[in-house]
Design a protein around this motif. Structure first.
Motif, PDB file in Angstrom:
ATOM      1  N   TRP A   1       0.826  -1.203   0.000  1.00  0.00           N
ATOM      2  CA  TRP A   1       0.000   0.000   0.000  1.00  0.00           C
ATOM      3  C   TRP A   1       0.859   1.251   0.000  1.00  0.00           C
ATOM      4  N   VAL A   2       1.982   1.215   0.695  1.00  0.00           N
ATOM      5  CA  VAL A   2       2.905   2.361   0.694  1.00  0.00           C
ATOM      6  C   VAL A   2       3.437   2.603  -0.715  1.00  0.00           C
ATOM      7  N   VAL A   3       3.838   1.528  -1.387  1.00  0.00           N
ATOM      8  CA  VAL A   3       4.391   1.660  -2.732  1.00  0.00           C
ATOM      9  C   VAL A   3       3.323   2.111  -3.716  1.00  0.00           C
ATOM     10  N   LEU A   4       2.111   1.583  -3.602  1.00  0.00           N
ATOM     11  CA  LEU A   4       1.021   2.015  -4.478  1.00  0.00           C
ATOM     12  C   LEU A   4       0.715   3.498  -4.286  1.00  0.00           C
ATOM     13  N   ALA A   5       0.750   3.955  -3.023  1.00  0.00           N
ATOM     14  CA  ALA A   5       0.554   5.381  -2.758  1.00  0.00           C
ATOM     15  C   ALA A   5       1.688   6.202  -3.384  1.00  0.00           C
ATOM     16  N   PHE A   6       2.894   5.664  -3.357  1.00  0.00           N
ATOM     17  CA  PHE A   6       4.032   6.334  -3.973  1.00  0.00           C
ATOM     18  C   PHE A   6       3.838   6.459  -5.485  1.00  0.00           C
ATOM     19  N   PHE A   7       3.285   5.420  -6.097  1.00  0.00           N
ATOM     20  CA  PHE A   7       3.016   5.479  -7.538  1.00  0.00           C
ATOM     21  C   PHE A   7       1.999   6.570  -7.867  1.00  0.00           C
ATOM     22  N   VAL A   8       1.014   6.767  -7.000  1.00  0.00           N
ATOM     23  CA  VAL A   8       0.066   7.864  -7.189  1.00  0.00           C
ATOM     24  C   VAL A   8       0.804   9.203  -7.138  1.00  0.00           C
ATOM     25  N   PHE A   9       1.739   9.308  -6.211  1.00  0.00           N
ATOM     26  CA  PHE A   9       2.564  10.514  -6.112  1.00  0.00           C
ATOM     27  C   PHE A   9       3.328  10.752  -7.415  1.00  0.00           C
ATOM     28  N   ILE A  10       3.861   9.696  -8.013  1.00  0.00           N
ATOM     29  CA  ILE A  10       4.580   9.824  -9.285  1.00  0.00           C
ATOM     30  C   ILE A  10       3.654  10.354 -10.370  1.00  0.00           C
ATOM     31  N   LEU A  11       2.430   9.840 -10.419  1.00  0.00           N
ATOM     32  CA  LEU A  11       1.464  10.308 -11.413  1.00  0.00           C
ATOM     33  C   LEU A  11       1.178  11.796 -11.231  1.00  0.00           C
TER      34      LEU A  11
END
Length: 496
Positions: free
Chosen positions: A422-432
């Protein structure tokens, strides 16, 4: 025997052959290394430094840290069932056939886009020696490189491993040489023609570690994430890896050290010699540093290294996409011809089609806006890879909830598995979100839904036969054997 019957017999015989486990530990280690050192490190690091300054070191470290957990999730799932040929297989098995279809074709398209960009780049590298007036010859030489890669991939998977082994060695030597030269220049107090003395203090004495503030730090993620494209390449080698239970964990576990050495240390060395605000974003800082050191022929040598890096990227794309098409065809999600293997177990149709599509990049118009177009292509590939990496994490979350016992007894558990996905998925949202801060990368985000729209139509076309094939595969597993790939069910509207 009729010609049609004879062809059917050839196809059936080819389908009975499997991908060969010919990649050894050293192949896997260096393939993982080559995947971790993307073309973006050599080509894009100058622009990322100009955006974020010394804080770019944290950018690369954070991205590497996050993607390590993606790799650990992928490694656990691939070792959960050695029947999985790649992450496309476990996506289809865990989330459903639709996920295998979407992730497989997206991965194929991502590498084709990167391959086309690399073809344009390789042509430019040849022009460095030939000049723009001989562009036609540069294009011919680029085509020859692609044909050579195709021939070597067709020969055997072991030869592919050898090619990537030596490509990775070239990258490794270049980076180690850069760090060594930069360290020597700092130790002796090298002074450049403009009066700048090499010093570690350059990392904080020109506006601090975050000279472009938080906004610049965020902008650094736009291109930096592209440098890591291909880090998951080791996940497409699972079916052709000798002793995967030993070699895959070794390759994945070494990733953090590689990220620290090949990204953070290399870029820190560059900025110790040349302050971040004096680095030309349009020129590879690797070439600039060796030129500054006054080494004879250094620029030409580094141009050759970068050319080999782009060729390595193309080679990886040719390999991985052909395996994806092979897996998709077995699930009736791609034309049946992609199931055919040569006598040495190579999916030749996928290789040929991918090379032909990538070489179509020669038809791109090289205009004054090429840099902007290249940036859009890079951003598009990054967004598509974010989707692939996200699917890997979602698969692990579902697998863990569905079969907690398998996770508990796994030989290669993903660390922090309850929280880190979940932390990494949230990070991917940040990248977007970071990608929306630049007009070119925002354009790439805007066109991405078109690709998924096309995939949606494709899935509607093959969904029936793909689901039937998945049911047949599951039934074969329950019966304790693999179903015959040549006798999977077909239905109207699907590929046969």
């Amino acid at each position: 025997m009729t010609e049609a019957t004879g062809r059917e017999d050839v196809i059936e015989a080819a389908e009975e052959r499997n991908l060969q486990r010919s990649l050894s530990n050293r192949h896997i280690q260096l393939i993982a290394l080559g995947g971790a050192i993307g073309t973006g490190l050599f080509l894009g690091s100058g622009e990322t430094i100009s955006k974020a300054g010394p804080s770019i070191l944290f950018v690369y470290a954070v991205i590497g840290f996050m993607l390590y957990f993606v790799m650990r999730a992928m490694g656990e799932l691939l070792l959960h069932k050695l029947e999985y040929r790649s992450f496309q297989d476990f996506a289809a098995d865990i989330l459903g056939p639709w996920a295998g279809f979407f992730v497989g074709w997206t991965y194929w398209f991502s590498w084709v886009v990167i391959g086309m960009a690399d073809v344009v780049a390789i042509t430019g590298y040849w022009e460095y020696w030939l000049g723009e007036d001989w562009r036609w010859l540069a294009m011919v030489l680029t085509t020859a490189v692609m044909l050579a890669l195709l021939v070597m991939n067709l020969a055997s998977v072991k030869l592919f491993g050898e090619i990537e082994f030596w490509f990775a060695i070239v990258k490794l030597v270049a980076i180690v040489a850069l760090v060594g030269v930069a360290s020597f220049m700092v130790i002796v107090g090298f002074t450049s023609p403009d009066g700048t003395t090499a010093s570690v203090s350059h990392l904080w004495s020109h506006g601090g570690i975050f000279p472009t503030k938080f906004a610049g730090f965020v902008n650094g993620f736009q291109l930096a994430v592209f440098a890591f494209v291909g880090i998951e390449l080791v996940g497409t080698t699972a079916a052709e890896t000798a002793n995967p239970r030993l070699t895959l964990p070794r390759a994945i576990n070494a990733i953090p050290v590689r990220i620290l050495l090949f990204y953070v240390v290399a870029l820190a060395a560059i900025m110790c010699v040349t302050p971040w605000n004096e680095i030309n974003p349009k020129i590879s800082p690797f070439v600039s540093l060796f030129g500054l050191a006054g080494l004879a022929g250094a620029a030409g040598i580094m141009n050759a290294v970068i050319l080999s890096s782009a060729s390595s990227s193309c080679n990886s794309g040719i390999y991985s996409t052909s395996r994806m098409l092979f897996g998709l065809a077995h699930k009736r999600m791609a034309p049946g011809g992609f199931r055919e293997l040569t006598r040495v177990g190579v999916p030749w149709r996928g290789l040929v089609v991918t090379v032909c599509v990538i070489c179509s990049a020669h038809f791109l118009t090289l205009s004054s806006g090429l840099q902007s177009a290249f940036k859009i292509v890079v951003a598009l590939a990054s967004v598509l890879f974010l989707f692939v990496w996200s699917i890997i994490l979602v698969c692990h979350v579902v697998y863990r909830r569905r079969d907690p016992k398998a996770h508990a007894t796994s030989e290669y558990k993903m660390p922090g598995s309850t929280v880190m996905p979940w932390v990494v998925l949230a990070f991917f949202v940040f990248i977007l979100v970071a990608l929306t801060r630049d007009r070119d990368t925002l354009t790439a985000l805007a066109v991405t839904p078109l690709w998924f729209g096309v995939l949606g139509l494709g899935w509607w076309r093959v969904r029936g036969v793909a689901r039937a094939a998945a049911e047949t595969y599951s039934a074969g597993e329950e019966a304790g054997k693999q179903p015959d790939a040549g006798k999977q069910p077909d239905s109207e509207g699907g590929w046969s």
